[in-house]
Write an enzyme that holds these catalytic residues in place. Sequence first.
Site, PDB file in Angstrom:
ATOM      1  N   ASP A  13       1.219  -1.598  -0.297  1.00 18.08           N
ATOM      2  CA  ASP A  13       0.170  -0.080  -0.298  1.00 18.08           C
ATOM      3  C   ASP A  13       1.346   1.595  -0.040  1.00 18.08           C
ATOM      4  O   ASP A  13       2.299   1.044   0.559  1.00 18.08           O
ATOM      5  CB  ASP A  13      -0.613  -0.232   1.112  1.00 18.08           C
ATOM      6  CG  ASP A  13      -2.094   0.721   0.523  1.00 18.08           C
ATOM      7  OD1 ASP A  13      -1.734   2.169   0.087  1.00 18.08           O
ATOM      8  OD2 ASP A  13      -3.211   0.386   1.772  1.00 18.08           O
TER       9      ASP A  13
HETATM   10  C1  NOJ Z   1      -4.055   4.136   0.143  1.00 19.89           C
HETATM   11  C2  NOJ Z   1      -4.961   3.051   0.403  1.00 19.89           C
HETATM   12  O1  NOJ Z   1      -5.027   1.999   1.823  1.00 19.89           O
HETATM   13  C3  NOJ Z   1      -5.330   2.286  -1.072  1.00 19.89           C
HETATM   14  O2  NOJ Z   1      -6.436   1.325  -1.551  1.00 19.89           O
HETATM   15  C4  NOJ Z   1      -4.922   2.675  -2.481  1.00 19.89           C
HETATM   16  O3  NOJ Z   1      -5.321   1.990  -3.097  1.00 19.89           O
HETATM   17  C5  NOJ Z   1      -3.866   3.594  -2.243  1.00 19.89           C
HETATM   18  N1  NOJ Z   1      -3.919   4.376  -1.127  1.00 19.89           N
HETATM   19  C6  NOJ Z   1      -3.256   4.180  -3.768  1.00 19.89           C
HETATM   20  O4  NOJ Z   1      -4.490   5.916  -3.796  1.00 19.89           O
END
Ligand code: NOJ
Length: 863
Positions: free
Chosen positions: A282
């Site tokens: 993430d």
């Molecule tokens: C953080 C989020 O938790 C995740 O779900 C997302 O895909 C990423 N940011 C990218 O935006």
Amino acid sequence: MWLGWLSVAVVLAARATATEQPSWAYSPPYYPSPWASGQGEWEDAYDKARTFVSQLTLTEKVNLTTGVGWMEEACVGQVGAIPRMGFRSLCMQDGPLGIRFADYVTAFPAGINVGATWSKDLAYLRGRAMGAEQRDKGVDVQLGPAIGPLGRSPDGGRNWEGFGPDPVLSGNLVSQTIKGIQDVGVIACVKHFIANEQERFRQAPEARGYGFNISESSSSNVDDVTMHELYLWPFADAVRAGVGAVMCSYNQINNSYGCSNSYTQNKLLKGELGFQGFIMSDWQAHHSGVGDALAGLDMSMPGDTLFLTGRSYWGPNLTIAVTNGTIPQWRVDDMAVRIMAAYYKVHRDRSQVPINFNSWTRNEFGYLHAGVQEGYGRVNEKINVRGRHAVVARKVASASTVLLKNNGVLPLNGKEDFTAIVGEDAGPNLWGPNSCPDRGCANGTLAMGWGSGTADFPYLVTPAQAIESEIALKGVGNVMSVFDNYATSQIKSVVSQSTVSLVFVNAGSGEGYISVDGNEGDRKNLTLWKNGDELVETVASLCNNTIVVMHTAGPVLVDKWYDHPNVTAILWAGLPGQESGNALADVIYGRVNPGAKSPFTWGKTAEDYGVSILKAPNAGTKAPQVDFKEGIFIDYRRFDKMNTEPIYEFGFGLSYTTFAFSDIRIESLQAEPYAPTEGYTTPAPNFGNSSDELQFPSGFSQVRLYIYPWLNSTNLKEASMDPEYGLPTEEYVPPGATDGRSQPLLAAGGGPGGNPGLYEELFKVSVTITNTGKKTGDEVPQLYVSLGGPNDAKVVLRGFDRITLRPGQSTVWRTSLTRRDISNWDPVAQNWVVTAHPKTVYVGNSSRNLLLSAPLTSSSARL
Ligand code: NOJ
């Protein structure tokens, strides 16, 4: 920055806290990281990937694994390109309900609505439509679907991105969504792995933003049985469906970070479930260089340590670590092969088109590298990728509208004398539907939550718009709308004249970086927003035909008014996306007979759910400890265990017709005995050994803060910029982590999603279902099993379908039970077992309306 000390920090942190926590709050090391083998349906893709990767140099392989930095390219995340091979940079883009940060796209209903449809077909169609849009914008990896959070507690901010808190409902729908996305040539990335059940404390810097000084992300402390029987279950289905990518999560699991956790990544995901694709972090969930590589991470997103630092745990540091032997070459080869295998598995080599949008602007022209405002040109071709997907969006939205109460007043015919529409939730956001970044506000009707799991609306049909047009077209009745929840005298005046009042209320939630009215991602309570309860009560006090429509991210407390005699009907429309009003009108006016079932329980009080998110740090400034003490007992399992009467149970939903269930039959099938997987892997393969210049090519013009794989010195220590470079590897490389020899296979592993014997069918079950009413409609037969042990839930969902029947029509619904369906996880044997406890099958149309039952009486010896 060298990577050694970071790895040390992570390993030691896991050990230090272990003594203060329940024994299961420790994540045991599991090394080495399993290398892909191309098992199952991956063989072809794996072979192609191997051929491709064998031609790459080290820095080219590294380029595949590391993002170029936050906002440095068009997509929300991109890795480096390999120009020599004509291979462009891979593009990762959110999210689970459509394309985030893009125009001319469809805003589909949220995952929780798909949960409410209980329809595998609709899950597939929506997945396919989303995948097609991503493909046509040039996206390689769709950052969705989400099955973590699963929905441990109803206040979890991102529960709505997934399909609801039952692992079997979630597992079936995630599989179909993945198949839909990947069948049209886009890699699905299932997220967030794992136990990512609350927003609060998911990241220390973010928590400081809302006033808590913690040094580390919270730890979700989960025991082995709960992990297997609940949280890992739908991920097993995702792997079995062939998912190409998995995103590791922000939180720690048993005091080891999601992307640093060798137990969850190496053992569970790659070992036991046999995952052949790649794990990406993430955004900013990557915490160490050598450590995370050895713990199974394959791709760093967005590549920089923190947004726009210009530094990376990988990139040049991965080049150094492989060059000096700290990370074996097979590990970086495995990362690259996994990424390329996913690419070939979904045929990206045939479906890829140039990236034609830009996440950072809706304008046609802008910066090519927005984060540093460098390069200027045409960045958004404004390609309309919607096709006829509005039809899918509308169908899913109407099929997910749950009829919770109906005193015979619905459907309406549109010719009612006087219809009152009351509530801000019926009308528009006065600033426009996309005015709040990532939908982070509460204006007008609620059609999605907030955060990265959103898309821009191409339009948003409000409920009032659709209902007013319906009535106007019929040309008979009056319709008056009041959108201000606090305009009590105006509301009273309209409602007093009405023959039917539709009152709209809502409650949203979202991702932790945005706070809406004190809801910091997670909901601060389970009550309706903006005076919702009072609004319903005011309307119901004056109109004896009050129909309540709710748009909410999950369950809300309806105890104050659900049984009010003037509340004649209640509908839950979830988060329905752009077609909100049209889909609702379809149901209200009877063009669509509601067939949805609630994907979660509606309790009388918040306490009835047993757990809520951890609200205050409980370990000083150290990582907050979220102990999942409730084990598998979330949602309906908890209500059943405590004998708590809900208002509406999991799986409940009414129709405009009625159904009868009869004649349950169970047939026991011939099955092979369950065989634990035995044997060894092959040794870790290396793919090609082309060495190249590790330094920046001469004359290369760098984009500021961009992450490249090359070094800026021939001296590795100097290039690492780490004063501790050269620390003895024993101090931070876990024992066995670099061992590339053959490794023993896990007994519970052996195939995609685990031991193939788990998916063998042991019983066939059939039930006759009859439409006993006067309208064609959909019924959702639900099969539950009682596993019979003292620690088991009363019943667990194991199968379902959605079927359409004409009035008077009967059908035989056939389903099956696999070995996995009747097994429990045995933490001592580290395998699934069918216990000797007597087991019973139930079939009905909700978790509490189990109309038919039969014992499972096969000779357990064969099980
Ligand atoms: C953080 C989020 O938790 C995740 O779900 C997302 O895909 C990423 N940011 C990218 O935006």
